[in-house]
Design a protein around this motif. Structure first.
Motif, PDB file in Angstrom:
ATOM      1  N   ASP A 112       0.830  -1.208   0.000  1.00  0.00           N
ATOM      2  CA  ASP A 112       0.000   0.000   0.000  1.00  0.00           C
ATOM      3  C   ASP A 112       0.865   1.259   0.000  1.00  0.00           C
ATOM      4  N   LEU A 113       1.983   1.192   0.717  1.00  0.00           N
ATOM      5  CA  LEU A 113       2.853   2.365   0.822  1.00  0.00           C
ATOM      6  C   LEU A 113       3.461   2.714  -0.534  1.00  0.00           C
ATOM      7  N   TYR A 114       3.923   1.700  -1.250  1.00  0.00           N
ATOM      8  CA  TYR A 114       4.516   1.938  -2.563  1.00  0.00           C
ATOM      9  C   TYR A 114       3.465   2.444  -3.561  1.00  0.00           C
ATOM     10  N   GLU A 115       2.259   1.884  -3.461  1.00  0.00           N
ATOM     11  CA  GLU A 115       1.206   2.316  -4.387  1.00  0.00           C
ATOM     12  C   GLU A 115       0.794   3.757  -4.115  1.00  0.00           C
ATOM     13  N   ASN A 123       9.427   8.526  -7.366  1.00  0.00           N
ATOM     14  CA  ASN A 123      10.146   7.580  -8.215  1.00  0.00           C
ATOM     15  C   ASN A 123      10.761   6.479  -7.359  1.00  0.00           C
ATOM     16  N   SER A 124      11.468   5.561  -8.018  1.00  0.00           N
ATOM     17  CA  SER A 124      12.010   4.391  -7.310  1.00  0.00           C
ATOM     18  C   SER A 124      13.037   4.787  -6.260  1.00  0.00           C
ATOM     19  N   VAL A 125      13.888   5.772  -6.570  1.00  0.00           N
ATOM     20  CA  VAL A 125      14.909   6.208  -5.613  1.00  0.00           C
ATOM     21  C   VAL A 125      14.259   6.807  -4.375  1.00  0.00           C
ATOM     22  N   GLU A 126      13.253   7.639  -4.581  1.00  0.00           N
ATOM     23  CA  GLU A 126      12.556   8.254  -3.446  1.00  0.00           C
ATOM     24  C   GLU A 126      11.833   7.208  -2.609  1.00  0.00           C
ATOM     25  N   LYS A 130      12.800   7.016   1.226  1.00  0.00           N
ATOM     26  CA  LYS A 130      11.745   7.591   2.057  1.00  0.00           C
ATOM     27  C   LYS A 130      10.824   6.547   2.680  1.00  0.00           C
ATOM     28  N   ILE A 131      10.785   5.343   2.104  1.00  0.00           N
ATOM     29  CA  ILE A 131       9.871   4.314   2.623  1.00  0.00           C
ATOM     30  C   ILE A 131      10.640   3.073   3.072  1.00  0.00           C
TER      31      ILE A 131
END
Length: 510
Positions: A112-115, A123-126, A130-131
């Motif tokens: 859920d967090l990635y979505e 983006n993928s780096v963030e 960040k997560i």
């Protein structure tokens, strides 16, 4: 101490990098998971030290290859080079144990967090910084402390490369200067206790998020793109060859060399001298470098040690797995209690203590005129059980914390006894994690040396027998024993995976 500090960041970054990549959409991911755990089961640190010593010695494979191009042999094992092997080739190479912890932590990060982050334009780096990193921070901090503790108490690697550490110094002092040796043992134990407190402090908080958008009903993996899949796969294949395939092939090949560690036949082209005497000799002969030993297939000492190793490993696995499961269940049910935190800390303490320090403590307790259990399977089982309880308790605790309390409460309302709740509800739901808690002590006990080296003599278990043959100069025998351990562990892991679905390379925990 300096080797431990220098090892931690390299091993940590490498393990986290591999674990994160294995969460991508990648073909053959299950193969890579298994392959990258192989370095951690290759007979322990002693196996890696023996392997790289053979490859990088004066007549070893590397010098033989560069000699074909007219380059003078290099003394790879001298001075700073030897220290470099400890840091890079020998400790970082065993990244599988840290990778397993990270795999379990990454599985716990909700999709859920990635979505939600994707919807917000991240983006993928963030997403990673960040997560992912904040969510797995407790696992990272725990792994830092555990890697530091295991590196500080490692004996085989510095011993075989001629370096001086607390562990090697203790062994050299123990026979003549018991007072000074006891002081070193106390120092190692103090470091273990300090690591335990730092580990507890690092686990007090965990980053939490609330998703404003997005609702994920599936655990989709990150897409690398058409080109990325092939590039990453190629990198993983190269790493797999040097960390998993090459060591196994080398151990097998060493047992067919007339003079193990001497690869000069590659330069001369004389491959007819390869021999099977190390395996098939069925007589006690002193010629041809056998030192009165029979071949591996006919050597009673090796197979007696193999049976002893299986006995100790099975008993330690059953006892440590059962006790650890009960501890994990009890702590999860009363996790807000001060006593629960105390029990959890004490149960995890043996893992944070250097193995040789634990062995020293039991050597002092049970090797005297009042209680003498030296060189008995009883002592090895007691020590192994205590040392490996943390594996099972942590696997059990992680899985129990993911289990909703309402499930057991519903069974309690229906007056279902505790034994049935465990066997009919809890264990079936968390089967994989609980079995991992039994499997990891078994795998680790098979190739343990530092823990048992002071508690029994050669010929009792395989790890001490391997060390004995290597000290004698029978390097083909030590390589053959390593090969036996590797095959045994891989067969056991595969059988358990096929029967139960549990496997160490899938991560420890729920």
């Amino acid at each position: 101490m300096k080797y431990a500090f220098m090892t931690v960041p390299l091993k940590l970054v490498f393990a986290l990098f591999i674990a994160y990549i294995l969460n991508f959409k990648l073909k053959g991911v299950n193969f890579f998971r298994t392959a990258y755990y192989i370095p951690s089961i290759l007979g322990g640190s002693i196996a890696i030290a023996i392997l790289w010593r053979a490859v990088f010695n004066t007549d070893g494979l590397i010098n033989t290859v560069i000699g074909m191009f007219g380059v003078e042999p290099i003394n790879w094992m001298a001075g700073a080079n030897s220290a470099l092997f400890v840091i890079i080739l020998l400790r970082v190479w065993q990244f599988g144990s840290a990778m397993v912890i990270f795999l379990a932590a990454l599985k716990g990060v909700s999709q859920d967090l990635y979505e939600a982050a994707s919807i917000d334009g991240a983006n993928s780096v963030e997403k990673f910084f960040k997560i992912t990193l904040p969510m797995v921070k407790p696992a990272i901090l725990s792994t830092i402390l555990l890697v530091f503790g295991s590196s500080m108490g490692s004996y085989p690697v510095p011993h075989y490369l001629g370096l001086t550490t607390l562990a090697t110094k203790y062994v050299s002092l123990n026979s003549k200067y018991t007072g000074e040796a006891s002081i070193l043992a106390i120092i190692m134990m103090i470091f273990g206790v300090a690591i335990m407190f730092l580990n507890q402090m690092s686990l007090r908080s965990r980053k939490n998020y609330t998703t404003v958008t997005g609702k994920s009903g599936q655990t989709s993996k990150i897409n690398l793109g058409r080109a990325g899949k092939y590039i990453i796969a190629a990198v993983l294949i190269v790493i797999t060859f040097f960390t998993s395939i090459f060591p196994i092939v080398s151990f097998a090949f060493e047992t067919f060399l007339p003079n193990p560690g001497d690869y000069s036949f590659l330069y001369t082209g004389d491959a007819d001298n390869l021999t099977v005497k190390w395996w098939t000799t069925d007589e006690n002969i002193t010629e041809n470098g056998m030192y009165g030993q029979k071949g591996i297939l006919h050597n009673e000492t090796i197979w007696h040690a193999f049976r002893g190793t299986i006995l100790v490993s099975v008993c330690c696995s059953l006892l440590a797995g059962t006790i650890g499961t009960m501890i994990g269940y009890a702590v999860s049910k009363t996790r807000r209690s001060r006593w629960a935190n105390y029990v959890n800390a004490v149960a995890f303490l043996p893992y944070l203590m250097p193995s040789i320090a634990v062995g020293v403590a039991f050597f002092v307790l049970f090797s005297n005129r009042y209680v003498n259990l030296f060189n008995t399977y009883t002592l090895l089982i007691i020590v192994g059980t205590i040392k490996y309880i943390p594996f099972a308790s942590r696997a059990s605790l992680n899985s129990m914390l993911q289990l909703s309390g309402e499930i057991e409460e519903a069974a309690i309302i229906q007056d279902i006894p505790w034994s049935k709740r465990m066997t009919r509800i809890i264990i079936p739901i968390q089967k994989s994690s609980i079995i991992s808690g039994y499997l990891l002590p078994f795998m680790t006990c098979l190739r343990e040396l530092s823990l048992f080296m002071l508690l029994c003599v050669q010929g009792f278990i395989l790890s001490t027998t391997l060390d004995y043959f290597d000290e004698m100069g029978l390097y083909a025998f030590s390589s053959g024993i390593n090969l036996i351990l590797i095959v045994t562990i891989l067969i056991c892991n595969t059988l358990v995976n096929k029967v139960t679905g549990a496997s160490l390379d899938k991560g420890i925990g729920g």
